[in-house]
Structures are given as structure tokens and as C-alpha cells.
Design an enzyme around this catalytic site. Structure first.
Site, mmCIF file in Angstrom:
data_model
loop_
_atom_site.group_PDB
_atom_site.id
_atom_site.type_symbol
_atom_site.label_atom_id
_atom_site.label_comp_id
_atom_site.label_asym_id
_atom_site.label_seq_id
_atom_site.Cartn_x
_atom_site.Cartn_y
_atom_site.Cartn_z
ATOM 1 N N ARG A 1 -8.716 -2.087 -1.777
ATOM 2 C CA ARG A 1 -8.457 -3.096 -1.160
ATOM 3 C C ARG A 1 -9.174 -4.114 -0.465
ATOM 4 N NH1 ARG A 1 -5.330 -0.723 -3.683
ATOM 5 N NH2 ARG A 1 -3.265 0.107 -3.402
ATOM 6 N N SER B 1 2.544 -4.604 1.842
ATOM 7 C CA SER B 1 2.006 -3.390 2.665
ATOM 8 C C SER B 1 0.892 -4.089 3.620
ATOM 9 C CB SER B 1 1.339 -2.560 1.779
ATOM 10 O OG SER B 1 2.176 -1.834 0.775
ATOM 11 N N GLU C 1 -4.294 -4.763 6.055
ATOM 12 C CA GLU C 1 -4.714 -5.380 4.535
ATOM 13 C C GLU C 1 -4.571 -6.647 4.444
ATOM 14 O OE1 GLU C 1 -2.419 -3.511 1.137
ATOM 15 O OE2 GLU C 1 -3.300 -1.690 1.689
#
Length: 354
Positions: free
Chosen positions: A177, A253, A350
């Protein structure tokens, strides 16, 4: 009302001062940009970047605003990337590999569907992810056992002076990520188009257990499943667990899955026998962040500010209406603190926070 000003002899019309950004981010957060413009061509983008560079302004490129947490005001130039186009760059008559290129402003899921219609697989596990093609490498987007780093061949970007750069996959410094573009934030090159190495021969990626189970439950011969069938199952999985930003504001997310050493994992299993984790390379373990958040009692929380946690997935922070960047980040900080106090694990946010 925002002011429209000329830029470089009107070569880039529509540069706006003090632009409201609420409708340009999927969390629906109220925010403003000191400067804002939409770039429909690479030439427009180059001029805008040079204009910002001359004035020492940071630049925030956005597509559909799907991976973004905005504060009250961005002090530099926000550029909405609207570049379009997709093509098969190289399709040799023999062999399985094919290079397919898309402009940064192309809708991601539309592009995934288009590649499958052309007969090229490799992106089906990443179906239905919100956003644009240019945003996928920034986050090294991943889902259901696949991530961008595995299929990206090269990309083209403009530096902050408007000069074109060509980067190979290894130049992007991909990690879980993460990428070079995410770490450089307001000083990052701006992606204009991305080339993927896809395949004419479909080999399903079923490393993610729920996806494999869905394939086995729906098809008598899982090994003969098609890319289109995998895409359909991925879409069903996402729709069942994740809210559509068009109906409930969210940025997907919110926390990454923490990765710990084998020794740390053993200690966590000893103290918390039900903890969910998966082995990864380097004798490490990836913890299920959603399990950690839910174990701390945050799943389904809804605050008076409008900030909340989705009732079907503990990793998705949502805006029920009225939330701002401060209230979303305040809730995120409390979740991080609770998880750290209980498990000794630090969750990382994130989305880009700007």
C-alpha cells in the site's frame, strides 16, 4: 463564488482560486483549495505544474477523490486529472503477454472491464475499486490477493516543472500500500498514463481464501473458471462488504494490515488466541486490521459529528453527513490508540491526508 483567472496566456483556462472541494472527494469532506484546475490534456497539466512550481506551491493531483482525506484548506494547487484514452500498446501474434496502456483519468473499473472484454486478464481481482487509473500506482492498490506492482510495466509522469518522466515498475519503489508517489506527497511527479503487462492466457489468482471459497462454492470445476467469472465474484464480495461511495461517503479501507515478525505474531497468538493473521514473505505475518478494530469495539460506531465506522466492515470509515476532516481523523486516532493499547500494534492510515 470562486474566481476564474487566466494562466500562461489562457492556454489553461479555468484556473480557480478558493475552490470548494466537497464534491471532489468521496468522503464528502468540506474543504477548499487555494488554487484548483482540471487538466484534460498533458499539455494543460504541464503548464499548470510549471505555473505552480514558479510560485513554490505544492500540488495535489486528484482523480475521483476516492483515497483522500481533506482538511479545511489545501494551500497549493489541486489538479483534477481528466486525461482519457486506452489502447493495446503491444500485442505480438505469439506468446501470452500483452501491454495495455490507459490514461491517468480513466475510471479504474471501466478500464478493468475493458481489458477483460479485449481478452486480457490480470486485473480481474482488482475489479470495482473506486478511483482512476492514475491513482492505482500511488497506493499500490491491492485486493483479493493481487496488487498493482505485480502487473505494472511502466508509467509516464510529469515532474513539478512539467517535464515528462518515464518510470519502470522498479523505479516506483512499490511496497505494501505504498509507493514513491505516496511518500513524496505534494512534491511527487504526477502520473499521466500507465502501462500494464497482462496476459492472453488466464491463470486465476485465488490466494485470498474468501475468493477461493466463492469460486469453489459457485463452480464445479474451480480450475476452469474464467476471468469474467472471477470478476463477477469479486464484485459480489465487494458489494456485500463495502459501501458504495455514491450512497454512503467513504474512502475505502482506512487502515493497512500491519505486518509483524514471527516472534511478534507468536506473542500475539499466545495473548489473543483468536487473532486473524496470514503468513507473508520473509517469515512475517500480516494481521487482519479489520479484526483488530472490531475487537476494540469500533465496528458500526456512529458519532454525533457524522463520522463513523461501517457496520459491515471495520476498516471503512464513513461520513454519515456533517463530518469534516478533523472529525474523521479524530475517530481514526482513537481507533489507532485503542488497537495499540490492546495489541501493541500501530495501524497506519491508507488514504492520503492533505
Amino acid at each position: 463564488m470562486t474566481a476564474v483567472v487566466a494562466c500562461h496566456g489562457d492556454r489553461v483556462p479555468g484556473l480557480r482560486r478558493d475552490q470548494d472541494l466537497t464534491r471532489f472527494n468521496t468522503l464528502g469532506l468540506p474543504a477548499r483549495a487555494a488554487w484548483f484546475a482540471q487538466a484534460y490534456t498533458q499539455e494543460q497539466l504541464s503548464v499548470l505544474l510549471a505555473w505552480a512550481s514558479e510560485r513554490g506551491l505544492p500540488v495535489l493531483p486528484i482523480g475521483e477523490g476516492s483515497n483522500l482525506v481533506l482538511h479545511s484548506r489545501y494551500p497549493g494547487l489541486v489538479v483534477r486529472i481528466r486525461l482519457r484514452g486506452r489502447r493495446v500498446q503491444a500485442a505480438p501474434p505469439a506468446g501470452d503477454s500483452v501491454l495495455v496502456t490507459a490514461a491517468a483519468g480513466e475510471n479504474w473499473d471501466d478500464f478493468v472491464r475493458w481489458t477483460l472484454v479485449q481478452g486480457y486478464s490480470g486485473l480481474e481481482n482488482l475489479s470495482l475499486i473506486p478511483g482512476c487509473v492514475g491513482g492505482a500506482p500511488v497506493q499500490n492498490v491491492g485486493a483479493y490477493g493481487m496488487e498493482i506492482a505485480r502487473v505494472l510495466h511502466q508509467l509516464t509522469a510529469l515532474d513539478l516543472q512539467g517535464t515528462e518522466l518515464r518510470l519502470q515498475a522498479e523505479d516506483c519503489q512499490f511496497a505494501y500500500r505504498d509507493s514513491l508517489f505516496k511518500r513524496l506527497a505534494g512534491a511527487s511527479p504526477v502520473i499521466t498514463r500507465v502501462t500494464f503487462r497482462l496476459s492472453r492466457r488466464f491463470v486465476p489468482c485465488l490466494d485470498y481464501a474468501p475468493l477461493r471459497a466463492a469460486v469453489e462454492n459457485n463452480y464445479a470445476a474451480p480450475d476452469s473458471v474464467s476471468a469474467h467469472q472471477v470478476r463477477a465474484l469479486v464484485c459480489d464480495l465487494r458489494r456485500n462488504r463495502l459501501p458504495d461511495p455514491a450512497h454512503l461517503a467513504n474512502a475505502g479501507s482506512f487502515f493497512g494490515n500491519p505486518v509483524v515478525t514471527a516472534q511478534e505474531h507468536a506473542c500475539l497468538v499466545r495473548d489473543h488466541p483468536g487473532i486473524v493473521a496470514f503468513p507473508v514473505a520473509g517469515q512475517r505475518w500480516k494481521l487482519a486490521a479489520a479484526w483488530l478494530v472490531e475487537a476494540c469495539g469500533f465496528k458500526g460506531v456512529r458519532e454525533s459529528s457524522g463520522a463513523g465506522v461501517y457496520h459491515r466492515h471495520a476498516l471503512v470509515l464513513v461520513n454519515h453527513g456533517g463530518a469534516n476532516g478533523e472529525s474523521i481523523l479524530s475517530l481514526a486516532a482513537r481507533i489507532q490508540k485503542a488497537v495499540h493499547q490492546r495489541f501493541g500494534v500501530q495501524l497506519q492510515i491508507e488514504p492520503r491526508v492533505s
